[in-house]
Write a protein that holds these residues in place. Structure first.
Motif, mmCIF file in Angstrom:
data_model
loop_
_atom_site.group_PDB
_atom_site.id
_atom_site.type_symbol
_atom_site.label_atom_id
_atom_site.label_comp_id
_atom_site.label_asym_id
_atom_site.label_seq_id
_atom_site.Cartn_x
_atom_site.Cartn_y
_atom_site.Cartn_z
ATOM 1 N N LEU A 60 0.731 -1.090 -0.102
ATOM 2 C CA LEU A 60 -0.146 -0.641 -0.631
ATOM 3 C C LEU A 60 1.201 0.788 -0.123
ATOM 4 C CD1 LEU A 60 -2.891 -1.329 2.999
ATOM 5 C CD2 LEU A 60 -2.556 -1.236 0.064
ATOM 6 N N ILE A 61 1.071 1.726 -0.945
ATOM 7 C CA ILE A 61 1.719 3.264 -1.253
ATOM 8 C C ILE A 61 1.294 3.878 -1.690
ATOM 9 C CG2 ILE A 61 2.660 3.991 -3.140
ATOM 10 C CD1 ILE A 61 3.408 1.348 -4.454
ATOM 11 N N LYS A 62 1.580 4.686 -0.582
ATOM 12 C CA LYS A 62 0.991 6.769 -0.201
ATOM 13 C C LYS A 62 1.849 7.661 -0.578
ATOM 14 C CE LYS A 62 0.572 4.349 3.859
ATOM 15 N NZ LYS A 62 0.561 2.882 3.473
ATOM 16 N N THR A 63 1.381 8.156 -1.743
ATOM 17 C CA THR A 63 1.748 9.393 -2.878
ATOM 18 C C THR A 63 1.368 10.761 -2.834
ATOM 19 O OG1 THR A 63 3.694 8.919 -4.523
ATOM 20 C CG2 THR A 63 1.596 7.909 -5.073
ATOM 21 N N ASP A 64 2.196 11.475 -4.431
ATOM 22 C CA ASP A 64 1.465 11.735 -4.696
ATOM 23 C C ASP A 64 0.693 11.855 -6.475
ATOM 24 O OD1 ASP A 64 0.906 14.397 -6.590
ATOM 25 O OD2 ASP A 64 2.253 15.433 -5.380
ATOM 26 N N LEU A 65 0.054 11.236 -6.459
ATOM 27 C CA LEU A 65 0.039 10.702 -8.061
ATOM 28 C C LEU A 65 0.805 11.689 -8.644
ATOM 29 C CD1 LEU A 65 -3.828 10.051 -7.598
ATOM 30 C CD2 LEU A 65 -1.584 8.116 -6.312
ATOM 31 N N ALA A 66 0.682 12.636 -9.181
ATOM 32 C CA ALA A 66 1.402 13.426 -9.952
ATOM 33 C C ALA A 66 3.175 12.294 -10.147
ATOM 34 C CB ALA A 66 2.274 14.099 -9.713
ATOM 35 N N GLN A 67 3.632 11.617 -8.959
ATOM 36 C CA GLN A 67 4.494 10.657 -9.111
ATOM 37 C C GLN A 67 4.295 9.011 -10.120
ATOM 38 O OE1 GLN A 67 7.893 11.304 -8.624
ATOM 39 N NE2 GLN A 67 6.774 12.956 -8.271
ATOM 40 N N PHE A 68 3.314 8.846 -10.517
ATOM 41 C CA PHE A 68 2.446 7.373 -10.794
ATOM 42 C C PHE A 68 3.052 7.281 -12.036
ATOM 43 C CE2 PHE A 68 -0.012 4.369 -13.088
ATOM 44 C CZ PHE A 68 -0.217 3.234 -11.872
#
Length: 110
Positions: A60-68
């Motif tokens: 479960l990876i928490k991130t800013d989806l701009a990094q997808f």
């Protein structure tokens, strides 16, 4: 409660703990993810016409989806599966403090 724009959880499944940890470490070290939680799971699925029942690890990876896009490329580079699960889910509500922490941990897209 803050309504986040652009933050999410990316779900990835790996075949063993070592692979899951390697992917998690690479994503956090590259600042593509703020945090990766690893959970043992039992999966039942069909692959190439056969039913499989496997012990796997869920990331479960928490991130800013701009990094997808960069994250997907890194996962594919490190993953042993022919077609790895890489699914982004938006965070629809969160505390402002947690979103700020994610933002501070993940490099901004330049």
């Amino acid at each position: 409660m803050e309504t986040p724009a652009g933050y999410g959880v990316v779900v990835v499944t790996a075949g063993n703990m070592q692979e899951a940890e390697a992917i998690a470490n690479a994503l956090v070290e590259a600042k593509l993810a703020a945090c990766v939680s690893l959970l043992p799971i039992h999966s039942i699925y069909t692959w190439q016409g056969e039913l499989h029942k496997e012990q796997e690890w869920q990331l479960l990876i928490k991130t800013d989806l701009a990094q997808f896009p960069a994250m997907e490329a890194k996962i594919k580079e490190l993953h042993s599966y022919e077609v790895p699960e890489i699914i982004a889910l938006p965070i629809v509500a969160s505390s402002q403090a947690y979103l700020q922490w994610i933002s501070q941990q993940v490099k901004s897209k330049e």
